[in-house]
Design a protein around this motif. Structure first.
Motif, PDB file in Angstrom:
ATOM      1  N   UNK A   1       0.856  -1.188   0.000  1.00  0.00           N
ATOM      2  CA  UNK A   1       0.000   0.000   0.000  1.00  0.00           C
ATOM      3  C   UNK A   1       0.891   1.237   0.000  1.00  0.00           C
ATOM      4  N   UNK A   2       0.258   2.389  -0.311  1.00  0.00           N
ATOM      5  CA  UNK A   2       1.071   3.606  -0.455  1.00  0.00           C
ATOM      6  C   UNK A   2       0.691   4.665   0.575  1.00  0.00           C
ATOM      7  N   UNK A   3       1.688   5.430   1.010  1.00  0.00           N
ATOM      8  CA  UNK A   3       1.427   6.605   1.858  1.00  0.00           C
ATOM      9  C   UNK A   3       2.077   7.820   1.210  1.00  0.00           C
ATOM     10  N   UNK A  15       6.713  13.681  11.195  1.00  0.00           N
ATOM     11  CA  UNK A  15       7.920  12.927  10.823  1.00  0.00           C
ATOM     12  C   UNK A  15       8.038  11.558  11.492  1.00  0.00           C
ATOM     13  N   UNK A  16       7.693  11.495  12.783  1.00  0.00           N
ATOM     14  CA  UNK A  16       7.868  10.211  13.489  1.00  0.00           C
ATOM     15  C   UNK A  16       7.023   9.125  12.801  1.00  0.00           C
ATOM     16  N   UNK A  17       5.845   9.519  12.365  1.00  0.00           N
ATOM     17  CA  UNK A  17       4.971   8.579  11.669  1.00  0.00           C
ATOM     18  C   UNK A  17       5.516   8.246  10.277  1.00  0.00           C
ATOM     19  N   UNK A  18       6.001   9.261   9.587  1.00  0.00           N
ATOM     20  CA  UNK A  18       6.524   9.053   8.232  1.00  0.00           C
ATOM     21  C   UNK A  18       7.641   8.008   8.260  1.00  0.00           C
ATOM     22  N   UNK A  19       8.485   8.131   9.285  1.00  0.00           N
ATOM     23  CA  UNK A  19       9.637   7.226   9.374  1.00  0.00           C
ATOM     24  C   UNK A  19       9.168   5.786   9.584  1.00  0.00           C
ATOM     25  N   UNK A  24       6.265   4.529   8.787  1.00  0.00           N
ATOM     26  CA  UNK A  24       5.469   4.041   7.655  1.00  0.00           C
ATOM     27  C   UNK A  24       6.328   3.578   6.478  1.00  0.00           C
ATOM     28  N   UNK A  25       7.527   4.169   6.348  1.00  0.00           N
ATOM     29  CA  UNK A  25       8.347   3.787   5.189  1.00  0.00           C
ATOM     30  C   UNK A  25       8.766   2.313   5.250  1.00  0.00           C
ATOM     31  N   UNK A  26       8.658   1.707   6.452  1.00  0.00           N
ATOM     32  CA  UNK A  26       9.015   0.292   6.590  1.00  0.00           C
ATOM     33  C   UNK A  26       8.040  -0.604   5.818  1.00  0.00           C
ATOM     34  N   UNK A  71      14.247   4.099   0.595  1.00  0.00           N
ATOM     35  CA  UNK A  71      12.919   3.509   0.813  1.00  0.00           C
ATOM     36  C   UNK A  71      11.788   4.480   0.526  1.00  0.00           C
ATOM     37  N   UNK A  72      12.030   5.771   0.753  1.00  0.00           N
ATOM     38  CA  UNK A  72      10.983   6.773   0.535  1.00  0.00           C
ATOM     39  C   UNK A  72      11.338   7.601  -0.688  1.00  0.00           C
TER      40      UNK A  72
END
Ligand code: ATP
Ligand code: MG
Length: 343
Positions: free
Chosen positions: A3-5, A24-28, A30-32, A74-75
């Motif tokens: 899926x994509x974010x 940012x904390x979430x972005x990091x 989610x990239x996993x 990854x991002x």
């Protein structure tokens, strides 16, 4: 298929601690698990800020993204205006968006109020510096400000993003995006994925003045602030209005400084809470402790940031642009086909 974010931030100033915990904390994380797209929303920045002097913020913002843990392998990290499909798709989406939907957007009304407030310097249509709130204020509210949610929808659906990690302030926009997608799909056939917002545990950090911490409000503790600046800003924080003298009993549950302690992990939270409530701990000592917590976190962040050069950032953005354009142009082909345009 993963899926994509997707999410972005505007180059209207340096990133602040609200971004760290609200975005940012979430972005990091989610990239996993997701195909992640993060971008500098430079076209959006003009909705309420016509300054042409934003170049440094691009670099500063991307450095903060990387220092917070985003991995360009990854991002996909890119600049909005370097992928022209964002503006192109926004034009098509605007045809399928009723005017009343954007006019009733609560943040549109808030933005007009903010722009008209004193101290917001902008430029009127003749290119002269002027203050919003004086006689040229009518020129300050642009069509672009009104259609902000349409451009935001374009940003998201261009990449078929399933999730959009945002702070609380963006949730109203996202609701409009979902409505636009439904309407477009209904009119032209299944074209876009309907995105969902994702909030972090702390989706709204207040600044020292208790308004939302915002680059444009001048109430930020920036990620690149030095210890003495952090100290000064924390010392200016509004605390419990009933705790006037040092030994008055306080109410940590309503105090913004205590919220900072909680969010940023000051040790011995229970003791701080008990001693504030009993009147043993005064606000000055409590704030000093809070400033130390922030300085420690930010000095570690800044060490990582300082290792990054502008040239390296430019290379990352070049690669990001290529990857983003590939996805965006394929999506535009589908949009045009569904709309019956010649391709
Ligand atoms: P501006 O004043 O230019 O709008 P901003 O500080 O609001 O700047 P944005 O670039 O608009 O920052 O927002 C980037 C992301 O960070 C968005 O997802 C937004 O919801 C989130 N965010 C911004 N400010 C906060 C905050 N104070 N607390 C939590 N999240 C925030
Ligand atoms: Mg904002």
């Amino acid at each position: 298929m993963r899926k994509k974010v997707l999410s972005g931030t505007r180059p209207t100033g340096d990133l602040h601690i609200g971004h760290l915990i609200g975005a940012l904390s979430n972005w990091v994380k989610l990239q996993e698990d997701y195909d992640a797209y993060y971008f500098v929303a430079d076209i959006h920045s003009f909705t309420n800020n016509l300054s042409t002097d934003k170049k440094n913020y691009y670099y500063s913002i991307v450095k903060d993204m990387l220092a917070a843990g985003l991995d360009p392998e990854r991002s996909t990290i890119f600049v909005q205006s370097e992928v022209p499909e964002h503006a192109e798709l926004a034009t098509y989406l605007s045809m399928a968006t009723p005017l009343s939907w954007v006019e009733r957007c609560p943040t549109f009304k808030d933005a007009i109020r903010d722009l008209k407030a004193k101290g917001v310097v902008t430029r009127d249509s003749r290119g002269q510096d002027s203050k919003a709130g004086d006689e040229v204020q009518e020129n300050v509210v642009s069509v672009g400000l009104l259609s902000y949610p349409i451009l935001m929808t374009s940003d998201i659906v261009l990449y078929d993003a399933d999730f959009v990690p945002v702070g609380k302030d963006q949730m109203a926009h996202l609701e409009i995006s979902r409505e636009i997608v439904r309407r477009f799909n209904h009119l032209f056939g299944e074209t876009f994925v309907e995105p969902e917002g994702l909030l972090t545990k702390f989706p709204l950090l207040l600044g020292p003045d208790r308004r939302k911490m915002s680059k444009s409000y001048g109430n930020c503790i920036a990620l690149n602030d030095e210890a003495d600046v952090i100290n000064k800003k924390v010392m200016s924080m509004i605390t419990d209005p009933e705790k006037i003298r040092k030994d008055d009993p306080g109410h940590p549950e309503i105090c913004n400084v205590f919220t900072y302690h909680k969010i940023f992990g000051t040790p011995e939270l229970d003791r701080i809470s008990a001693e504030c409530a009993s009147g043993e701990l005064g606000c000055v000592a409590c704030k000093r402790n809070c400033a130390q917590t922030l300085s420690k976190i930010l000095s570690e962040h800044q060490e990582k940031r300082n290792d990054l050069s502008d040239e390296e950032i430019r290379r990352i953005l070049d690669r990001g642009r290529e990857k983003a354009r590939e996805a965006a142009s394929a999506k535009m082909d589908k949009v045009k086909k569904n709309m019956g345009l010649i391709i």
